[in-house]
Design a protein around this motif. Sequence first.
Motif, PDB file in Angstrom:
ATOM      1  N   ALA A  98       0.829  -1.224   0.000  1.00 14.46           N
ATOM      2  CA  ALA A  98       0.000   0.000   0.000  1.00 14.46           C
ATOM      3  C   ALA A  98       0.855   1.263   0.000  1.00 14.46           C
ATOM      4  CB  ALA A  98      -0.981  -0.007   1.166  1.00 14.46           C
ATOM      5  N   LEU A  99       2.002   1.197  -0.625  1.00 13.76           N
ATOM      6  CA  LEU A  99       2.879   2.362  -0.720  1.00 13.76           C
ATOM      7  C   LEU A  99       2.207   3.519  -1.454  1.00 13.76           C
ATOM      8  CD1 LEU A  99       5.763   3.357  -0.077  1.00 13.76           C
ATOM      9  CD2 LEU A  99       6.466   2.471  -2.285  1.00 13.76           C
ATOM     10  N   GLU A 100       1.262   3.194  -2.350  1.00 13.55           N
ATOM     11  CA  GLU A 100       0.568   4.238  -3.100  1.00 13.55           C
ATOM     12  C   GLU A 100      -0.258   5.158  -2.201  1.00 13.55           C
ATOM     13  OE1 GLU A 100      -2.103   0.660  -2.921  1.00 13.55           O
ATOM     14  OE2 GLU A 100       0.017   1.000  -3.300  1.00 13.55           O
ATOM     15  N   ASP A 101      -0.528   4.719  -0.967  1.00 15.77           N
ATOM     16  CA  ASP A 101      -1.295   5.545  -0.021  1.00 15.77           C
ATOM     17  C   ASP A 101      -0.405   6.442   0.840  1.00 15.77           C
ATOM     18  OD1 ASP A 101      -3.657   4.398  -0.921  1.00 15.77           O
ATOM     19  OD2 ASP A 101      -3.527   2.751   0.520  1.00 15.77           O
ATOM     20  N   GLN A 102       0.901   6.315   0.687  1.00 20.90           N
ATOM     21  CA  GLN A 102       1.830   7.101   1.508  1.00 20.90           C
ATOM     22  C   GLN A 102       2.024   8.494   0.930  1.00 20.90           C
ATOM     23  OE1 GLN A 102       2.872   5.690   4.416  1.00 20.90           O
ATOM     24  NE2 GLN A 102       1.529   4.033   3.750  1.00 20.90           N
ATOM     25  N   SER A 103       2.669   9.356   1.704  1.00 16.06           N
ATOM     26  CA  SER A 103       2.948  10.722   1.257  1.00 16.06           C
ATOM     27  C   SER A 103       4.018  10.708   0.171  1.00 16.06           C
ATOM     28  CB  SER A 103       3.418  11.575   2.432  1.00 16.06           C
ATOM     29  OG  SER A 103       4.719  11.160   2.843  1.00 16.06           O
ATOM     30  N   GLU A 104       4.147  11.829  -0.509  1.00 14.92           N
ATOM     31  CA  GLU A 104       5.175  11.960  -1.557  1.00 14.92           C
ATOM     32  C   GLU A 104       6.572  11.745  -0.965  1.00 14.92           C
ATOM     33  OE1 GLU A 104       4.921  12.370  -4.901  1.00 14.92           O
ATOM     34  OE2 GLU A 104       2.775  12.113  -4.633  1.00 14.92           O
ATOM     35  N   GLU A 105       6.800  12.261   0.232  1.00 14.39           N
ATOM     36  CA  GLU A 105       8.109  12.123   0.874  1.00 14.39           C
ATOM     37  C   GLU A 105       8.415  10.667   1.193  1.00 14.39           C
ATOM     38  OE1 GLU A 105       5.699  14.293   2.028  1.00 14.39           O
ATOM     39  OE2 GLU A 105       6.592  16.068   1.110  1.00 14.39           O
ATOM     40  N   GLU A 106       7.402   9.937   1.714  1.00 11.37           N
ATOM     41  CA  GLU A 106       7.606   8.527   2.025  1.00 11.37           C
ATOM     42  C   GLU A 106       7.814   7.717   0.748  1.00 11.37           C
ATOM     43  OE1 GLU A 106       5.015   7.855   6.061  1.00 11.37           O
ATOM     44  OE2 GLU A 106       3.936   8.409   4.226  1.00 11.37           O
ATOM     45  N   LEU A 107       7.100   8.068  -0.289  1.00 10.28           N
ATOM     46  CA  LEU A 107       7.278   7.392  -1.573  1.00 10.28           C
ATOM     47  C   LEU A 107       8.675   7.638  -2.125  1.00 10.28           C
ATOM     48  CD1 LEU A 107       6.041   5.727  -3.858  1.00 10.28           C
ATOM     49  CD2 LEU A 107       5.129   7.839  -4.802  1.00 10.28           C
ATOM     50  N   ALA A 108       9.141   8.885  -2.052  1.00 10.55           N
ATOM     51  CA  ALA A 108      10.491   9.217  -2.526  1.00 10.55           C
ATOM     52  C   ALA A 108      11.553   8.481  -1.701  1.00 10.55           C
ATOM     53  CB  ALA A 108      10.712  10.724  -2.463  1.00 10.55           C
ATOM     54  N   ALA A 109      11.349   8.387  -0.389  1.00  8.23           N
ATOM     55  CA  ALA A 109      12.304   7.682   0.471  1.00  8.23           C
ATOM     56  C   ALA A 109      12.355   6.193   0.117  1.00  8.23           C
ATOM     57  CB  ALA A 109      11.929   7.878   1.940  1.00  8.23           C
ATOM     58  N   ALA A 110      11.186   5.581  -0.120  1.00  8.56           N
ATOM     59  CA  ALA A 110      11.157   4.170  -0.498  1.00  8.56           C
ATOM     60  C   ALA A 110      11.815   3.951  -1.851  1.00  8.56           C
ATOM     61  CB  ALA A 110       9.705   3.669  -0.524  1.00  8.56           C
ATOM     62  N   ARG A 111      11.564   4.854  -2.800  1.00  7.86           N
ATOM     63  CA  ARG A 111      12.184   4.750  -4.124  1.00  7.86           C
ATOM     64  C   ARG A 111      13.699   4.854  -4.006  1.00  7.86           C
ATOM     65  NH1 ARG A 111       8.857   7.977  -6.744  1.00  7.86           N
ATOM     66  NH2 ARG A 111       9.972   9.855  -6.154  1.00  7.86           N
ATOM     67  N   GLU A 112      14.181   5.757  -3.174  1.00 10.44           N
ATOM     68  CA  GLU A 112      15.623   5.920  -2.969  1.00 10.44           C
ATOM     69  C   GLU A 112      16.220   4.687  -2.302  1.00 10.44           C
ATOM     70  OE1 GLU A 112      19.421   7.360  -3.024  1.00 10.44           O
ATOM     71  OE2 GLU A 112      17.675   8.084  -4.116  1.00 10.44           O
TER      72      GLU A 112
END
Length: 132
Positions: A98-112
């Motif tokens: 459910a990463l799609e429900d996270q904030s932009e910052e959390e998504l960017a951190a996971a992508r990194e």
Amino acid sequence: MAAEPSLFARVAQWASCQAGRSWTFVAAAAVVVLWALSGPFFGWSDTWQLVINTGTTIITFLMVFLIQHAQNRDTQAIHVKLNELIRATHGAHNRLIALEDQSEEELAAAREEMRRVAEAAEAARRLVEVKR
């Protein structure tokens, strides 16, 4: 037991399927050709032009909603399937569910983080190749 889809969902599903068929394209192309051929009979009038402009605008407007509905449905299904794969895979990061429900910052951190993991795996692969 699955819930009965709403009337909109059923109509949208049916319309999306019909809009994607080859005969629909052929029918739309035939309408345009017939409209173009009828130009001389209507003296290339403003009303003649308005008919095709209005028709295509209305159809485009409605298709936007059908396409968005279909895309939302497909995206949700893909997310559910990916979440199940993550959940069932040993060693996978469950926090990605459910990463799609996270904030932009959390998504960017996971992508990194995933980029760093991929780089580390590539470096390890190269090291193994060098040792061979």
